[in-house]
Design an enzyme around this catalytic site. Sequence first.
Site, short mmCIF file in Angstrom:
data_model
loop_
_atom_site.label_atom_id
_atom_site.label_comp_id
_atom_site.label_asym_id
_atom_site.label_seq_id
_atom_site.Cartn_x
_atom_site.Cartn_y
_atom_site.Cartn_z
CG HIS A 182 -1.74 -0.99 1.15
ND1 HIS A 182 -3.42 -1.27 1.70
CD2 HIS A 182 -2.59 -0.61 -0.16
CE1 HIS A 182 -4.51 -1.49 1.18
NE2 HIS A 182 -4.22 -1.54 -0.05
CB CYS A 495 -7.26 -2.43 -23.63
SG CYS A 495 -7.72 -3.30 -23.32
#
Length: 558
Positions: A182, A495
Amino acid sequence: MQKYKGTFASEGLVMGPVYRPERQTMGLGRVVHGPSQERALFDAAVVLAKDELRQLQQKAVGEQKDILRFQHALLEDRTLIDEVGDYIAVGADSAAAVERAASIFTHTLENVDDAYIRERSADVVDVCRRVVDILDGRPRGKLELTRPSIIVADQVLPSDILSVEPGMLLGIVTSSGSIQSHASIIAGVMGIPAVVGLGSAFLDAAMDGATLLLDAEAGDVVLEPDRALQAEVRGRLHRQQERAEEMGWLRNAPCRTKDGTAVSLLANCSGPQDIEAAVQTGAEGVGLLRSEFLLMKGQFPDEEEQYRFYVDCLRAAAGRPVTVRTFDIGADKAVDGLSEPEPNPALGLRGLRFCLSRPELFHTQLCALLRASAQGPLRVMFPMVGGVEDWREAMACVATARAALRTRGAAFDERLLFGSMIEIPSAALTAGEIAAHGCGFFSIGTNDLVQYTQGADRMAPGVARYYREDGPAVRILIGMTLDAAQRAGIPVCICGQTASDPALAAAYVRQGLRSLSVTGNRLLKVKNELMNLDLAAEADAPGAGLGQAGTVSPGARL
Ligand code: PEP
Ligand code: MG
Protein backbone atom coordinates in the site's frame (compact mmCIF):
# COMPACT_ATOMS: atom_id res chain seq x y z
CA MET A 1 29.92 6.29 -2.97
CA GLN A 2 28.07 2.99 -2.75
CA LYS A 3 25.54 1.62 -5.23
CA TYR A 4 22.54 -0.58 -4.40
CA LYS A 5 19.89 -2.19 -6.54
CA GLY A 6 16.27 -2.48 -5.46
CA THR A 7 12.86 -2.95 -7.00
CA PHE A 8 11.08 -0.08 -8.71
CA ALA A 9 7.91 0.96 -6.88
CA SER A 10 7.10 4.52 -7.98
CA GLU A 11 8.64 6.54 -10.82
CA GLY A 12 11.03 9.48 -10.40
CA LEU A 13 14.60 10.74 -10.00
CA VAL A 14 15.54 12.51 -6.79
CA MET A 15 18.53 13.38 -4.63
CA GLY A 16 18.42 14.47 -1.00
CA PRO A 17 19.28 13.75 2.61
CA VAL A 18 18.35 10.48 4.31
CA TYR A 19 15.76 10.59 7.06
CA ARG A 20 15.65 7.56 9.35
CA PRO A 21 12.38 7.54 11.28
CA GLU A 22 12.78 6.54 14.87
CA ARG A 23 10.40 3.82 15.85
CA GLN A 24 9.65 4.42 19.52
CA THR A 25 10.37 1.66 21.99
CA MET A 26 7.14 0.31 23.23
CA GLY A 27 6.18 -0.85 26.67
CA LEU A 28 8.16 1.52 28.92
CA GLY A 29 6.44 2.82 32.05
CA ARG A 30 3.10 1.12 31.49
CA VAL A 31 0.83 0.51 34.47
CA VAL A 32 -1.29 -2.64 34.32
CA HIS A 33 -4.89 -2.41 35.53
CA GLY A 34 -7.40 -5.20 36.00
CA PRO A 35 -8.74 -6.95 32.86
CA SER A 36 -12.08 -5.12 32.81
CA GLN A 37 -10.40 -1.71 33.01
CA GLU A 38 -7.82 -2.66 30.39
CA ARG A 39 -10.64 -3.87 28.12
CA ALA A 40 -12.46 -0.56 28.57
CA LEU A 41 -9.24 1.35 27.74
CA PHE A 42 -8.76 -0.78 24.63
CA ASP A 43 -12.36 -0.30 23.44
CA ALA A 44 -12.06 3.47 23.91
CA ALA A 45 -8.74 3.54 22.02
CA VAL A 46 -10.32 1.67 19.09
CA VAL A 47 -13.17 4.20 18.93
CA LEU A 48 -10.66 7.05 18.90
CA ALA A 49 -8.44 5.36 16.29
CA LYS A 50 -11.45 4.80 14.01
CA ASP A 51 -12.41 8.42 14.42
CA GLU A 52 -8.89 9.54 13.46
CA LEU A 53 -8.94 7.28 10.40
CA ARG A 54 -12.30 8.72 9.34
CA GLN A 55 -10.91 12.24 9.62
CA LEU A 56 -7.83 11.27 7.60
CA GLN A 57 -10.13 9.75 4.95
CA GLN A 58 -11.82 13.09 4.48
CA LYS A 59 -8.49 14.72 3.58
CA ALA A 60 -7.22 11.78 1.55
CA VAL A 61 -7.24 11.53 -2.23
CA GLY A 62 -7.36 8.63 -4.65
CA GLU A 63 -6.39 5.22 -3.38
CA GLN A 64 -5.30 6.72 -0.05
CA LYS A 65 -9.00 6.76 0.85
CA ASP A 66 -9.37 3.03 0.15
CA ILE A 67 -6.31 2.22 2.23
CA LEU A 68 -7.58 4.21 5.20
CA ARG A 69 -10.97 2.55 4.76
CA PHE A 70 -9.20 -0.82 4.82
CA GLN A 71 -7.41 0.09 8.06
CA HIS A 72 -10.71 1.23 9.55
CA ALA A 73 -12.22 -2.15 8.62
CA LEU A 74 -9.28 -3.91 10.34
CA LEU A 75 -10.37 -2.31 13.60
CA GLU A 76 -13.71 -4.05 13.19
CA ASP A 77 -12.16 -7.41 12.41
CA ARG A 78 -13.50 -9.84 15.01
CA THR A 79 -10.48 -12.13 14.92
CA LEU A 80 -8.10 -9.28 15.69
CA ILE A 81 -10.34 -7.77 18.38
CA ASP A 82 -10.93 -11.18 20.01
CA GLU A 83 -7.22 -11.96 19.97
CA VAL A 84 -6.51 -8.72 21.86
CA GLY A 85 -9.44 -9.47 24.21
CA ASP A 86 -8.01 -12.92 25.01
CA TYR A 87 -4.63 -11.49 26.06
CA ILE A 88 -6.28 -8.84 28.19
CA ALA A 89 -8.46 -11.50 29.85
CA VAL A 90 -5.35 -13.39 30.98
CA GLY A 91 -3.81 -10.29 32.55
CA ALA A 92 -1.91 -8.42 29.79
CA ASP A 93 -2.12 -4.66 29.64
CA SER A 94 -4.13 -3.43 26.66
CA ALA A 95 -1.19 -1.91 24.73
CA ALA A 96 0.90 -5.07 25.12
CA ALA A 97 -2.11 -7.15 24.07
CA VAL A 98 -2.45 -5.11 20.85
CA GLU A 99 1.26 -5.42 20.11
CA ARG A 100 1.11 -9.17 20.62
CA ALA A 101 -1.99 -9.64 18.47
CA ALA A 102 -0.39 -7.44 15.79
CA SER A 103 2.78 -9.50 15.72
CA ILE A 104 0.82 -12.77 15.41
CA PHE A 105 -1.32 -11.35 12.60
CA THR A 106 1.59 -9.92 10.69
CA HIS A 107 3.55 -13.13 11.06
CA THR A 108 0.62 -15.09 9.58
CA LEU A 109 0.16 -12.61 6.72
CA GLU A 110 3.88 -12.50 5.94
CA ASN A 111 3.85 -16.23 5.33
CA VAL A 112 0.98 -16.21 2.88
CA ASP A 113 1.86 -17.12 -0.73
CA ASP A 114 0.05 -14.16 -2.24
CA ALA A 115 2.31 -11.07 -2.41
CA TYR A 116 -0.66 -8.71 -2.26
CA ILE A 117 -1.96 -10.25 0.97
CA ARG A 118 1.59 -10.31 2.40
CA GLU A 119 1.84 -6.58 1.92
CA ARG A 120 -1.35 -6.05 3.94
CA SER A 121 0.68 -6.88 7.06
CA ALA A 122 1.96 -3.28 6.91
CA ASP A 123 -1.58 -2.07 7.43
CA VAL A 124 -1.99 -4.29 10.49
CA VAL A 125 1.25 -2.86 11.93
CA ASP A 126 0.15 0.65 11.05
CA VAL A 127 -3.31 0.50 12.53
CA CYS A 128 -2.19 -1.36 15.66
CA ARG A 129 0.57 1.19 16.17
CA ARG A 130 -2.10 3.90 16.13
CA VAL A 131 -4.07 2.10 18.86
CA VAL A 132 -0.92 1.50 20.93
CA ASP A 133 0.09 5.17 20.60
CA ILE A 134 -3.34 6.17 21.86
CA LEU A 135 -3.08 3.76 24.80
CA ASP A 136 0.45 4.94 25.63
CA GLY A 137 -0.61 8.57 25.31
CA ARG A 138 1.90 9.25 22.52
CA PRO A 139 1.41 11.50 19.50
CA ARG A 140 0.34 9.41 16.48
CA GLY A 141 3.18 8.05 14.31
CA LYS A 142 3.82 11.43 12.71
CA LEU A 143 7.13 11.77 10.91
CA GLU A 144 8.67 15.08 11.87
CA LEU A 145 10.77 15.99 8.84
CA THR A 146 12.51 19.31 9.34
CA ARG A 147 13.76 19.50 5.75
CA PRO A 148 12.80 17.79 2.48
CA SER A 149 14.21 14.27 2.80
CA ILE A 150 14.20 10.70 1.54
CA ILE A 151 12.79 8.28 4.09
CA VAL A 152 14.87 5.16 4.60
CA ALA A 153 13.36 2.38 6.69
CA ASP A 154 12.76 -1.32 6.81
CA GLN A 155 9.15 -0.64 6.00
CA VAL A 156 7.23 2.57 5.40
CA LEU A 157 3.65 2.56 6.53
CA PRO A 158 0.79 4.30 4.73
CA SER A 159 0.19 6.63 7.65
CA ASP A 160 3.90 7.58 7.67
CA ILE A 161 3.51 8.96 4.16
CA LEU A 162 0.20 10.63 4.87
CA SER A 163 1.54 12.27 8.04
CA VAL A 164 4.33 14.17 6.27
CA GLU A 165 3.78 17.81 5.31
CA PRO A 166 3.40 18.30 1.54
CA GLY A 167 6.72 18.83 -0.23
CA MET A 168 8.81 17.38 2.61
CA LEU A 169 8.88 13.79 1.38
CA LEU A 170 11.28 13.56 -1.57
CA GLY A 171 11.44 9.80 -1.86
CA ILE A 172 11.09 6.44 -0.16
CA VAL A 173 13.61 3.63 0.08
CA THR A 174 12.85 0.49 2.03
CA SER A 175 14.82 -2.64 2.74
CA SER A 176 11.69 -4.84 2.45
CA GLY A 177 8.34 -4.52 0.60
CA SER A 178 7.18 -4.82 -2.99
CA ILE A 179 5.44 -2.76 -5.64
CA GLN A 180 2.13 -4.14 -4.40
CA SER A 181 2.48 -2.67 -0.92
CA HIS A 182 0.00 0.00 0.00
CA ALA A 183 2.87 2.37 0.71
CA SER A 184 4.12 1.87 -2.87
CA ILE A 185 0.62 2.46 -4.22
CA ILE A 186 0.24 5.67 -2.21
CA ALA A 187 3.70 6.82 -3.30
CA GLY A 188 2.67 6.22 -6.94
CA VAL A 189 -0.57 8.17 -6.56
CA MET A 190 1.32 11.05 -4.89
CA GLY A 191 4.14 10.99 -7.45
CA ILE A 192 6.83 10.25 -4.83
CA PRO A 193 9.74 8.19 -6.22
CA ALA A 194 10.18 4.89 -4.37
CA VAL A 195 12.49 1.89 -4.50
CA VAL A 196 11.82 -1.12 -2.29
CA GLY A 197 13.45 -4.40 -1.31
CA LEU A 198 17.04 -3.19 -0.90
CA GLY A 199 17.90 -5.59 1.90
CA SER A 200 19.31 -5.05 5.35
CA ALA A 201 22.90 -4.22 4.30
CA PHE A 202 21.64 -1.00 2.79
CA LEU A 203 19.71 -0.19 5.96
CA ASP A 204 22.86 -0.61 8.03
CA ALA A 205 24.81 1.74 5.75
CA ALA A 206 22.28 4.56 5.16
CA MET A 207 22.76 6.94 8.09
CA ASP A 208 20.55 9.86 8.95
CA GLY A 209 21.60 12.93 6.96
CA ALA A 210 23.67 11.06 4.33
CA THR A 211 23.08 12.10 0.71
CA LEU A 212 21.07 9.65 -1.32
CA LEU A 213 20.37 9.45 -5.01
CA LEU A 214 17.26 7.61 -6.07
CA ASP A 215 16.71 6.68 -9.71
CA ALA A 216 13.49 4.79 -9.13
CA GLU A 217 12.71 3.50 -12.62
CA ALA A 218 16.08 1.75 -12.79
CA GLY A 219 15.80 0.62 -9.14
CA ASP A 220 19.17 2.36 -8.52
CA VAL A 221 20.04 3.84 -5.16
CA VAL A 222 23.41 5.51 -4.59
CA LEU A 223 24.63 6.40 -1.14
CA GLU A 224 26.90 9.44 -0.97
CA PRO A 225 27.15 9.94 -4.74
CA ASP A 226 30.43 11.58 -5.75
CA ARG A 227 30.59 15.13 -7.12
CA ALA A 228 30.61 14.04 -10.75
CA LEU A 229 27.48 11.93 -10.31
CA GLN A 230 25.75 14.67 -8.34
CA ALA A 231 26.46 17.16 -11.14
CA GLU A 232 25.17 14.70 -13.74
CA VAL A 233 21.97 14.15 -11.76
CA ARG A 234 21.42 17.88 -11.33
CA GLY A 235 21.72 18.20 -15.11
CA ARG A 236 19.19 15.40 -15.61
CA LEU A 237 16.80 16.95 -13.12
CA HIS A 238 17.12 20.31 -14.86
CA ARG A 239 16.40 18.76 -18.26
CA GLN A 240 13.44 16.88 -16.76
CA GLN A 241 12.04 20.12 -15.39
CA GLU A 242 12.35 21.75 -18.81
CA ARG A 243 10.70 18.77 -20.42
CA ALA A 244 7.86 18.80 -17.87
CA GLU A 245 7.22 22.43 -18.71
CA GLU A 246 7.29 21.62 -22.42
CA MET A 247 4.98 18.67 -21.78
CA GLY A 248 2.49 20.95 -20.01
CA TRP A 249 1.05 22.21 -23.28
CA LEU A 250 0.74 18.62 -24.48
CA ARG A 251 -2.05 17.94 -21.98
CA ASN A 252 -4.56 20.01 -23.84
CA ALA A 253 -3.23 19.59 -27.37
CA PRO A 254 -5.25 17.16 -29.54
CA CYS A 255 -3.20 14.06 -30.27
CA ARG A 256 -2.26 14.25 -33.96
CA THR A 257 0.76 12.91 -35.77
CA LYS A 258 2.88 15.43 -37.73
CA ASP A 259 0.94 14.63 -40.87
CA GLY A 260 -2.37 15.30 -39.10
CA THR A 261 -3.57 11.78 -38.33
CA ALA A 262 -5.75 11.89 -35.20
CA VAL A 263 -5.11 9.24 -32.54
CA SER A 264 -7.43 8.91 -29.60
CA LEU A 265 -5.54 8.48 -26.31
CA LEU A 266 -7.55 6.95 -23.51
CA ALA A 267 -6.49 5.75 -20.06
CA ASN A 268 -6.53 2.42 -18.21
CA CYS A 269 -8.08 2.98 -14.80
CA SER A 270 -9.51 1.19 -11.80
CA GLY A 271 -11.84 3.76 -10.23
CA PRO A 272 -12.99 7.39 -10.04
CA GLN A 273 -9.77 8.70 -8.49
CA ASP A 274 -7.40 7.63 -11.19
CA ILE A 275 -9.98 8.59 -13.82
CA GLU A 276 -9.87 12.17 -12.47
CA ALA A 277 -6.08 12.15 -12.58
CA ALA A 278 -6.06 10.73 -16.13
CA VAL A 279 -8.53 13.35 -17.34
CA GLN A 280 -6.27 16.05 -15.91
CA THR A 281 -3.39 14.56 -17.89
CA GLY A 282 -5.42 14.89 -21.06
CA ALA A 283 -7.01 11.44 -21.47
CA GLU A 284 -9.97 11.52 -23.84
CA GLY A 285 -11.77 8.91 -21.81
CA VAL A 286 -11.28 5.52 -20.21
CA GLY A 287 -10.40 2.70 -22.59
CA LEU A 288 -10.26 0.05 -19.87
CA LEU A 289 -11.77 0.14 -16.43
CA ARG A 290 -10.65 -3.03 -14.63
CA SER A 291 -13.85 -3.63 -12.65
CA GLU A 292 -12.46 -6.69 -10.86
CA PHE A 293 -10.44 -4.37 -8.61
CA LEU A 294 -13.79 -3.62 -6.96
CA LEU A 295 -13.85 -7.20 -5.69
CA MET A 296 -10.29 -7.25 -4.41
CA LYS A 297 -11.08 -5.17 -1.35
CA GLY A 298 -12.50 -8.21 0.37
CA GLN A 299 -16.20 -7.49 -0.12
CA PHE A 300 -18.62 -8.28 -2.89
CA PRO A 301 -20.58 -5.11 -3.68
CA ASP A 302 -24.30 -5.53 -4.43
CA GLU A 303 -26.02 -4.07 -7.50
CA GLU A 304 -26.67 -0.70 -5.85
CA GLU A 305 -23.06 -0.26 -4.71
CA GLN A 306 -21.76 -1.27 -8.12
CA TYR A 307 -24.20 1.09 -9.82
CA ARG A 308 -22.97 3.99 -7.67
CA PHE A 309 -19.36 3.07 -8.41
CA TYR A 310 -19.91 3.09 -12.19
CA VAL A 311 -21.85 6.36 -11.99
CA ASP A 312 -18.99 7.86 -9.93
CA CYS A 313 -16.59 6.74 -12.69
CA LEU A 314 -18.74 8.44 -15.33
CA ARG A 315 -18.86 11.58 -13.22
CA ALA A 316 -15.07 11.55 -12.82
CA ALA A 317 -14.69 11.28 -16.60
CA ALA A 318 -16.85 14.43 -16.99
CA GLY A 319 -18.65 13.47 -20.18
CA ARG A 320 -15.85 11.44 -21.72
CA PRO A 321 -16.53 7.79 -22.60
CA VAL A 322 -15.82 5.13 -19.98
CA THR A 323 -15.29 1.53 -21.12
CA VAL A 324 -15.90 -0.88 -18.27
CA ARG A 325 -14.62 -4.40 -18.59
CA THR A 326 -16.77 -6.94 -16.79
CA PHE A 327 -15.03 -8.86 -13.98
CA ASP A 328 -11.81 -10.47 -15.17
CA ILE A 329 -11.42 -12.82 -12.24
CA GLY A 330 -8.94 -15.67 -12.22
CA ALA A 331 -5.26 -16.38 -12.93
CA ASP A 332 -3.20 -13.37 -11.75
CA LYS A 333 -6.41 -11.71 -10.54
CA ALA A 334 -7.77 -14.40 -8.26
CA VAL A 335 -10.31 -13.15 -5.73
CA ASP A 336 -10.41 -14.71 -2.28
CA GLY A 337 -13.59 -16.64 -1.71
CA LEU A 338 -14.50 -16.61 -5.43
CA SER A 339 -11.67 -18.25 -7.33
CA GLU A 340 -11.19 -22.02 -7.07
CA PRO A 341 -7.70 -23.54 -7.24
CA GLU A 342 -6.95 -24.74 -10.79
CA PRO A 343 -4.02 -26.70 -12.23
CA ASN A 344 -3.31 -23.96 -14.78
CA PRO A 345 -5.23 -20.81 -13.87
CA ALA A 346 -4.19 -18.80 -16.94
CA LEU A 347 -5.85 -21.44 -19.10
CA GLY A 348 -8.68 -22.01 -16.66
CA LEU A 349 -11.97 -20.52 -15.67
CA ARG A 350 -11.00 -16.86 -15.90
CA GLY A 351 -12.58 -13.69 -17.27
CA LEU A 352 -15.83 -14.21 -19.12
CA ARG A 353 -15.63 -17.97 -18.55
CA PHE A 354 -15.73 -17.39 -14.81
CA CYS A 355 -18.68 -14.98 -15.11
CA LEU A 356 -20.61 -17.43 -17.29
CA SER A 357 -20.08 -20.07 -14.62
CA ARG A 358 -21.48 -17.72 -11.97
CA PRO A 359 -24.64 -16.34 -13.65
CA GLU A 360 -25.98 -14.59 -10.52
CA LEU A 361 -22.71 -12.66 -10.06
CA PHE A 362 -22.62 -11.72 -13.76
CA HIS A 363 -26.31 -10.76 -13.74
CA THR A 364 -25.75 -8.35 -10.83
CA GLN A 365 -22.88 -6.67 -12.62
CA LEU A 366 -24.73 -6.43 -15.94
CA CYS A 367 -27.81 -4.90 -14.26
CA ALA A 368 -25.63 -2.33 -12.47
CA LEU A 369 -23.80 -1.46 -15.70
CA LEU A 370 -26.99 -1.22 -17.76
CA ARG A 371 -28.53 1.13 -15.17
CA ALA A 372 -25.36 3.25 -15.10
CA SER A 373 -25.57 3.57 -18.90
CA ALA A 374 -28.56 5.88 -18.41
CA GLN A 375 -26.23 8.34 -16.65
CA GLY A 376 -23.44 8.86 -19.20
CA PRO A 377 -21.39 7.58 -22.14
CA LEU A 378 -20.66 4.08 -20.92
CA ARG A 379 -19.39 1.11 -22.91
CA VAL A 380 -19.03 -2.45 -21.69
CA MET A 381 -16.66 -5.16 -22.84
CA PHE A 382 -16.02 -8.79 -21.94
CA PRO A 383 -12.56 -10.18 -21.12
CA MET A 384 -11.24 -13.51 -22.39
CA VAL A 385 -13.71 -14.00 -25.22
CA GLY A 386 -12.51 -17.07 -27.11
CA GLY A 387 -14.84 -16.86 -30.08
CA VAL A 388 -18.36 -16.31 -31.24
CA GLU A 389 -19.88 -18.90 -28.86
CA ASP A 390 -18.59 -17.05 -25.82
CA TRP A 391 -19.75 -13.77 -27.28
CA ARG A 392 -23.26 -15.09 -27.89
CA GLU A 393 -23.49 -16.59 -24.39
CA ALA A 394 -22.44 -13.28 -22.87
CA MET A 395 -24.98 -11.38 -24.94
CA ALA A 396 -27.71 -13.83 -23.87
CA CYS A 397 -26.90 -12.83 -20.27
CA VAL A 398 -27.17 -9.18 -21.33
CA ALA A 399 -30.62 -9.90 -22.82
CA THR A 400 -31.70 -11.48 -19.51
CA ALA A 401 -30.44 -8.47 -17.56
CA ARG A 402 -32.23 -6.07 -19.91
CA ALA A 403 -35.47 -8.02 -19.52
CA ALA A 404 -35.13 -7.99 -15.71
CA LEU A 405 -34.61 -4.22 -15.70
CA ARG A 406 -37.61 -3.66 -17.97
CA THR A 407 -39.75 -5.72 -15.56
CA ARG A 408 -38.47 -3.60 -12.67
CA GLY A 409 -39.06 -0.41 -14.66
CA ALA A 410 -35.40 0.60 -14.24
CA ALA A 411 -34.00 2.99 -16.85
CA PHE A 412 -31.03 2.06 -19.06
CA ASP A 413 -29.62 3.04 -22.43
CA GLU A 414 -31.09 0.63 -24.99
CA ARG A 415 -28.19 1.43 -27.32
CA LEU A 416 -25.43 0.72 -24.81
CA LEU A 417 -22.52 -0.61 -26.85
CA PHE A 418 -21.01 -3.99 -25.94
CA GLY A 419 -17.57 -5.01 -27.17
CA SER A 420 -15.07 -7.82 -26.94
CA MET A 421 -11.53 -7.89 -25.67
CA ILE A 422 -9.27 -9.61 -28.16
CA GLU A 423 -6.68 -11.30 -25.98
CA ILE A 424 -6.79 -14.94 -27.02
CA PRO A 425 -5.47 -15.85 -30.49
CA SER A 426 -8.73 -17.69 -31.29
CA ALA A 427 -10.62 -14.40 -30.86
CA ALA A 428 -8.25 -12.55 -33.18
CA LEU A 429 -8.50 -15.33 -35.77
CA THR A 430 -12.32 -15.21 -35.70
CA ALA A 431 -12.76 -11.49 -35.02
CA GLY A 432 -14.81 -11.11 -38.23
CA GLU A 433 -17.32 -13.67 -37.00
CA ILE A 434 -17.59 -12.01 -33.58
CA ALA A 435 -18.21 -8.65 -35.26
CA ALA A 436 -20.85 -10.24 -37.50
CA HIS A 437 -22.76 -11.26 -34.36
CA GLY A 438 -23.25 -7.72 -33.12
CA CYS A 439 -19.98 -6.94 -31.35
CA GLY A 440 -19.83 -3.13 -31.11
CA PHE A 441 -16.05 -2.71 -30.75
CA PHE A 442 -12.79 -4.56 -30.15
CA SER A 443 -10.20 -3.86 -27.50
CA ILE A 444 -6.93 -5.71 -27.97
CA GLY A 445 -5.41 -6.88 -24.69
CA THR A 446 -1.80 -7.43 -25.61
CA ASN A 447 -0.78 -8.50 -22.07
CA ASP A 448 -2.68 -11.74 -22.54
CA LEU A 449 -2.55 -11.89 -26.34
CA VAL A 450 1.25 -12.05 -26.13
CA GLN A 451 1.23 -14.70 -23.37
CA TYR A 452 -1.21 -16.96 -25.20
CA THR A 453 0.38 -16.45 -28.63
CA GLN A 454 3.94 -16.95 -27.49
CA GLY A 455 3.09 -19.59 -24.87
CA ALA A 456 4.97 -17.61 -22.21
CA ASP A 457 3.48 -16.86 -18.80
CA ARG A 458 3.22 -13.08 -18.36
CA MET A 459 4.00 -13.47 -14.64
CA ALA A 460 7.08 -15.68 -14.88
CA PRO A 461 10.40 -13.80 -15.10
CA GLY A 462 12.11 -17.05 -16.15
CA VAL A 463 10.38 -17.00 -19.55
CA ALA A 464 10.52 -13.22 -20.06
CA ARG A 465 12.60 -13.60 -23.22
CA TYR A 466 9.88 -15.73 -24.81
CA TYR A 467 7.25 -13.14 -23.96
CA ARG A 468 7.88 -11.21 -27.18
CA GLU A 469 5.61 -8.19 -27.14
CA ASP A 470 6.58 -7.11 -30.63
CA GLY A 471 6.87 -10.57 -32.14
CA PRO A 472 5.63 -11.09 -35.70
CA ALA A 473 2.86 -13.50 -34.66
CA VAL A 474 1.30 -10.91 -32.38
CA ARG A 475 1.60 -8.26 -35.08
CA ILE A 476 -0.22 -10.54 -37.51
CA LEU A 477 -3.05 -11.17 -35.01
CA ILE A 478 -3.38 -7.44 -34.38
CA GLY A 479 -3.51 -6.89 -38.14
CA MET A 480 -6.27 -9.48 -38.50
CA THR A 481 -8.28 -7.82 -35.75
CA LEU A 482 -7.85 -4.41 -37.39
CA ASP A 483 -8.90 -5.83 -40.70
CA ALA A 484 -12.02 -7.44 -39.23
CA ALA A 485 -12.93 -4.20 -37.46
CA GLN A 486 -12.51 -2.20 -40.65
CA ARG A 487 -14.69 -4.56 -42.64
CA ALA A 488 -17.39 -4.49 -39.96
CA GLY A 489 -17.03 -0.71 -39.51
CA ILE A 490 -16.48 -0.94 -35.76
CA PRO A 491 -13.83 0.79 -33.61
CA VAL A 492 -10.74 -0.98 -32.30
CA CYS A 493 -8.39 0.03 -29.53
CA ILE A 494 -5.29 -1.48 -27.87
CA CYS A 495 -5.45 -1.43 -24.07
CA GLY A 496 -2.59 -3.77 -23.12
CA GLN A 497 0.48 -2.44 -21.34
CA THR A 498 2.42 -2.39 -24.62
CA ALA A 499 0.44 0.65 -25.75
CA SER A 500 2.04 2.59 -22.88
CA ASP A 501 5.45 2.08 -24.45
CA PRO A 502 6.01 5.08 -26.76
CA ALA A 503 7.92 3.06 -29.40
CA LEU A 504 5.31 0.29 -29.53
CA ALA A 505 2.49 2.84 -29.50
CA ALA A 506 4.04 4.42 -32.60
CA ALA A 507 4.36 0.98 -34.20
CA TYR A 508 0.64 0.35 -33.59
CA VAL A 509 -0.28 3.67 -35.19
CA ARG A 510 1.91 2.75 -38.19
CA GLN A 511 0.03 -0.52 -38.33
CA GLY A 512 -3.30 1.32 -38.52
CA LEU A 513 -4.52 1.64 -34.91
CA ARG A 514 -6.13 4.98 -34.15
CA SER A 515 -7.07 4.47 -30.54
CA LEU A 516 -4.82 3.46 -27.63
CA SER A 517 -5.60 3.12 -23.95
CA VAL A 518 -2.55 3.64 -21.77
CA THR A 519 -1.46 3.91 -18.14
CA GLY A 520 -2.28 7.44 -16.93
CA ASN A 521 1.28 8.45 -16.03
CA ARG A 522 2.62 7.32 -19.43
CA LEU A 523 0.05 9.22 -21.45
CA LEU A 524 2.12 12.33 -22.11
CA LYS A 525 5.17 10.30 -23.07
CA VAL A 526 3.10 8.34 -25.59
CA LYS A 527 1.45 11.50 -26.87
CA ASN A 528 4.81 13.20 -27.33
CA GLU A 529 6.08 10.25 -29.37
CA LEU A 530 2.96 10.13 -31.56
CA MET A 531 3.02 13.86 -32.18
CA ASN A 532 6.54 13.48 -33.54
CA LEU A 533 5.51 10.68 -35.86
CA ASP A 534 5.12 11.54 -39.55
CA LEU A 535 3.22 8.77 -41.29
CA ALA A 536 3.15 10.57 -44.63
CA ALA A 537 6.91 11.14 -44.68
CA GLU A 538 7.54 7.51 -43.71
CA ALA A 539 5.24 6.32 -46.50
CA ASP A 540 7.15 8.48 -49.03
CA ALA A 541 10.58 7.34 -47.83
CA PRO A 542 12.57 5.07 -50.19
CA GLY A 543 11.85 1.41 -49.43
CA ALA A 544 8.52 2.22 -47.76
CA GLY A 545 5.85 -0.43 -48.20
CA LEU A 546 8.28 -3.32 -48.02
CA GLY A 547 7.74 -3.44 -44.25
CA GLN A 548 9.49 -5.44 -41.58
CA ALA A 549 9.05 -9.16 -41.49
CA GLY A 550 5.64 -9.85 -40.10
CA THR A 551 4.44 -6.24 -40.27
CA VAL A 552 0.88 -5.98 -41.41
CA SER A 553 -0.07 -2.78 -43.14
CA PRO A 554 -3.27 -1.04 -42.06
CA GLY A 555 -6.24 -3.15 -42.93
CA ALA A 556 -4.14 -5.66 -44.85
CA ARG A 557 -5.57 -9.10 -45.46
CA LEU A 558 -3.41 -12.08 -44.91
C1 PEP B 1 -4.55 -7.43 -21.41
O1 PEP B 1 -4.58 -8.67 -21.29
O2 PEP B 1 -3.83 -6.84 -22.22
C2 PEP B 1 -5.38 -6.59 -20.54
C3 PEP B 1 -5.49 -5.31 -20.73
O3 PEP B 1 -5.99 -7.21 -19.51
P1 PEP B 1 -5.29 -7.59 -18.11
O4 PEP B 1 -3.90 -7.07 -18.14
O5 PEP B 1 -6.13 -6.95 -17.07
O6 PEP B 1 -5.39 -9.07 -18.14
MG1 MG C 1 -6.12 -9.60 -20.14
